[in-house]
Design a protein around this motif. Sequence first.
Motif, short mmCIF file in Angstrom:
data_model
loop_
_atom_site.label_atom_id
_atom_site.label_comp_id
_atom_site.label_asym_id
_atom_site.label_seq_id
_atom_site.Cartn_x
_atom_site.Cartn_y
_atom_site.Cartn_z
N PHE A 165 0.82 -1.21 0.00
CA PHE A 165 0.00 0.00 0.00
C PHE A 165 0.86 1.26 0.00
N GLY A 166 1.94 1.25 0.77
CA GLY A 166 2.84 2.40 0.78
C GLY A 166 3.55 2.59 -0.54
N ASP A 167 3.90 1.48 -1.20
CA ASP A 167 4.57 1.54 -2.49
C ASP A 167 3.65 2.17 -3.54
N ILE A 168 2.40 1.73 -3.58
CA ILE A 168 1.45 2.29 -4.54
C ILE A 168 1.17 3.76 -4.24
N THR A 169 1.05 4.08 -2.96
CA THR A 169 0.79 5.47 -2.58
C THR A 169 1.95 6.38 -2.96
N ALA A 170 3.18 5.92 -2.69
CA ALA A 170 4.35 6.73 -3.03
C ALA A 170 4.48 6.92 -4.53
N THR A 171 4.09 5.92 -5.30
CA THR A 171 4.18 6.04 -6.76
C THR A 171 3.21 7.08 -7.30
N LEU A 212 7.58 -1.37 -11.34
CA LEU A 212 8.06 -2.74 -11.20
C LEU A 212 7.96 -3.22 -9.76
N SER A 213 8.26 -2.34 -8.82
CA SER A 213 8.15 -2.69 -7.41
C SER A 213 6.71 -3.00 -7.02
N CYS A 214 5.77 -2.22 -7.52
CA CYS A 214 4.35 -2.48 -7.23
C CYS A 214 3.91 -3.82 -7.80
N ILE A 215 4.36 -4.14 -9.01
CA ILE A 215 3.97 -5.41 -9.64
C ILE A 215 4.57 -6.60 -8.88
N GLY A 223 12.13 -0.55 -5.06
CA GLY A 223 11.61 0.68 -4.47
C GLY A 223 12.66 1.52 -3.77
N LEU A 224 13.71 0.87 -3.30
CA LEU A 224 14.76 1.60 -2.58
C LEU A 224 15.69 2.35 -3.52
N VAL A 225 15.94 1.79 -4.69
CA VAL A 225 16.87 2.43 -5.64
C VAL A 225 16.34 3.78 -6.13
N PRO A 226 15.09 3.89 -6.62
CA PRO A 226 14.64 5.21 -7.12
C PRO A 226 14.52 6.26 -6.03
N THR A 227 14.07 5.87 -4.83
CA THR A 227 13.96 6.85 -3.76
C THR A 227 15.33 7.39 -3.34
#
Length: 219
Positions: free
Chosen positions: A19-25, A86-89, A132-136
Motif C-alpha cells: 500500500f505504501g509503495d502504490i501510494t508513493a508512486t 516494477l516494485s508495485c507489480i 523501491g529503494l533504488v529510485p527513492t
Amino acid sequence: MASASLQFFAFILALFGVFGDITATLLPNWKVNADVGSNIITAITQMQGLWMDCTWYSTGMFSCTLKYSVLSLPIYIQAARTTMVLSCILSAFGICITTVGMKCTKLGGDTDSKSHACFAGGVCFILAGISGLVPTSWYTREIISNFLDQTVPESSKHEPGGAVYTGFISAGFLLIAGVIFCTSCFKKQQGAWIYPPKQHDFPSTEQESSAGYNLKDYV
C-alpha cells in the motif's frame, strides 16, 4: 506455530509495504518547494512527482499538470517511474504467492509445495524492496545535490517530500517481509537435511539364510 505467526507478521508488513509503495508512486509530492515571498497571503507551495506537478496556493486553489512527455523528463525520473511500477507489480505477485504458501492457509497442496511458494513470495518481496529503494535513494540524491549547488537559484531548490519518505518506509517493510519468508522456509529445509527420515532395512544375511533354508527343505 511460531513459524506460522512469524509468517503472518511478515504478511502484514508486506501489505503495508504494498500500500505504501502504490501510494508513493502516485503521490505528487516527491519534492516540495515552498515560496512564501513578501506576502504570506500569496504563498505558493510547488510539488513535483513522477506523473504530475502540482501547485497549492494559500488562498485554497490547487492545480496539477500531468507530465505527458516522457523523453523530456530527466533520467532519474524516468528510472523512478519504471522501478516503482516494477516494485508495485512484484509486491502484488508476492502477496498472491505467499497467500498460497503460508502455513495458516489451506491452499497450495502439500508441505513442500507451500514451502516453495513461500520462498518464491519472499524473493518477490526482496526484489520489490530493492526496486523501491533504488529510485527513492537516487531521487533524494538529486534533490540534495541540487539544493547544495550554489549556482542554482533559491526559487529552484526543493526539499524531499512525503512520497520519498513513504517510499523508503515501504521498501524497508518489503525487505523485512521477504527476508522473514525466505529464512522461515530455509530453516525448515535445513532441519529436514539434518534429520533425514529413518529407513527400516532388513539385513541381507537373514534373507539369504532364510532363502537357503527353504531350498534345503525342497531337496
